[in-house]
Design an enzyme around this catalytic site. Structure first.
Site: not given
Length: 376
Positions: A236, A238, A292, A302
């Site tokens: 996607h 942002d 990304h 994470r």
């Protein structure tokens, strides 16, 4: 014609994503299994992204300024992504931000759900996107809350934590209020750099985002016993303006460039900055919105903290005249940030085509209004 991603039917019982349980399960629910062409692949190359010495830039050193402008301009035209180092943010503040994430995300699911994000809203807790979508679900939990740079909203983050999670969270809310304010201050230096690199006045974007209405998001990616089947976050761009991200040392962020995915290896002491759709529209497409995604692993959790800079809700996103020319005509219609935010929350699942789908939606609405007026 861009197809709207499938929303979960109201009558369908959503899968439960309880990170404290599901991260140890060997069987992955089908809703989290991504298509073969989108699954992670081994041996991805590293992304070569510039590390900008922010305090060096702000110090006025001509050589550092020239090098920073050149590096950012090249990176943002290529993929919309760069790092900042020597930024002045206290490492203890960052460490505490990650510690408080553990406090929240290691609570029982039922306790976290006190902050459950309601359908159509942009703030609150999500355990994946269960309930909103029924396929290609991300392997993550998030907690999102509003930050406002307007003086009358100086306690908006603290108030959110107290009102939603209770008095026990006053200290955590107060802390994330401070963290958000530090990110807001950090964004000013980045906006000055972008003003110079785009050839508009140094203060132009900084002034445009004065009184910004932004989003702070805590991302928590649990372990996954079969990480090759799923994604922590799907591909996607942002929809926001700028993302200032601090990731831990686990790794998992990837950027798409030259028709393949590249890993972004964590650099200790750095922040990741990427251009979003709103800023791409504001600079008339000269800088790219960064495509990304995030992958997960079967060894450790994470975490990342994302500050999504957005304009004040009344600001009209329209590029400065100097960025429009015969060679570079207007690419996107005027809009306000709340309109784009509503589009992504109620009409469209953010992906790599959000801004194009949104532009089509805006133009159709305008066309409908014009036809009404002609009919009258």
């Amino acid at each position: 014609m861009l197809a709207m991603p499938m929303l979960a039917p109201a009558e369908q019982t959503p899968v439960v994503f309880d990170s404290q349980v599901i991260q140890y399960q060997s069987n992955i629910p089908s809703q989290f299994i991504w298509p073969d062409h989108e699954k992670p692949i081994p041996d991805r190359p590293d992304l070569l992204s510039p590390a900008i010495d922010l305090n060096g830039f702000l110090s006025g050193d001509p050589a550092i300024i020239a090098n920073s402008i050149r590096s950012v301009d090249e990176a943002c035209k290529k993929h919309g992504f760069f790092l900042i180092v020597n930024h002045g943010v206290d490492p203890e503040l960052i460490a505490k931000a990650h510690e408080y994430m553990d406090v929240f995300f290691e609570m029982k699911l039922s306790e976290k759900q006190r902050a459950q994000r309601k359908v159509g809203e942009s703030y609150g807790y999500t355990s994946s996107f269960t309930g909103r979508f029924n396929s290609k679900l991300p392997w993550k939990e998030t907690l999102s809350f509003r930050y406002s740079a307007e003086s009358q909203s100086s306690t908006v983050v603290k108030d959110y934590f107290v009102n939603v999670l209770g008095e026990d969270f006053r200290e955590i809310g107060k802390f994330y209020q401070e963290y958000s304010e530090v990110m807001n201050k950090l964004s000013n230096g980045i906006l000055e750099l972008l003003g110079l690199s785009l050839g508009v006045e140094r203060e132009y974007f900084k002034e445009f985002y004065d009184g910004n209405d932004s989003i702070m998001r805590l991302n928590y990616y649990p372990m996954c016993q079969k990480p090759d089947l799923t994604l922590g976050t799907g591909p996607h761009c942002d929809p926001t303006s700028l993302t200032i991200l601090h990731q831990d040392q686990v790794g998992g962020l990837e950027v798409f460039l030259d028709e393949k995915w590249h890993t972004v290896s964590p650099v200790l002491g750095s922040f990741v900055v990427n251009i979003g759709d709103t800023f791409m529209a504001l600079c008339n497409g000269i800088y790219k919105s960064c495509l990304h995604r995030a992958v997960v692993n079967n060894k450790t959790v994470r975490k990342s903290l994302a500050f999504f800079l957005n304009p004040n809700k009344d600001r009209v996103v329209t590029p400065p005249a100097s960025l429009i020319s015969a060679d570079n005509p207007r690419l996107y219609p005027d809009f306000t940030w709340p309109t784009l935010l509503e589009f992504t929350q109620k009409h469209y699942r953010a992906d790599m085509s959000t801004i194009d789908a949104f532009s089509d939606w805006i133009n159709k609405q305008k066309g409908g209004e014009e036809n009404k007026e002609q009919g009258n």
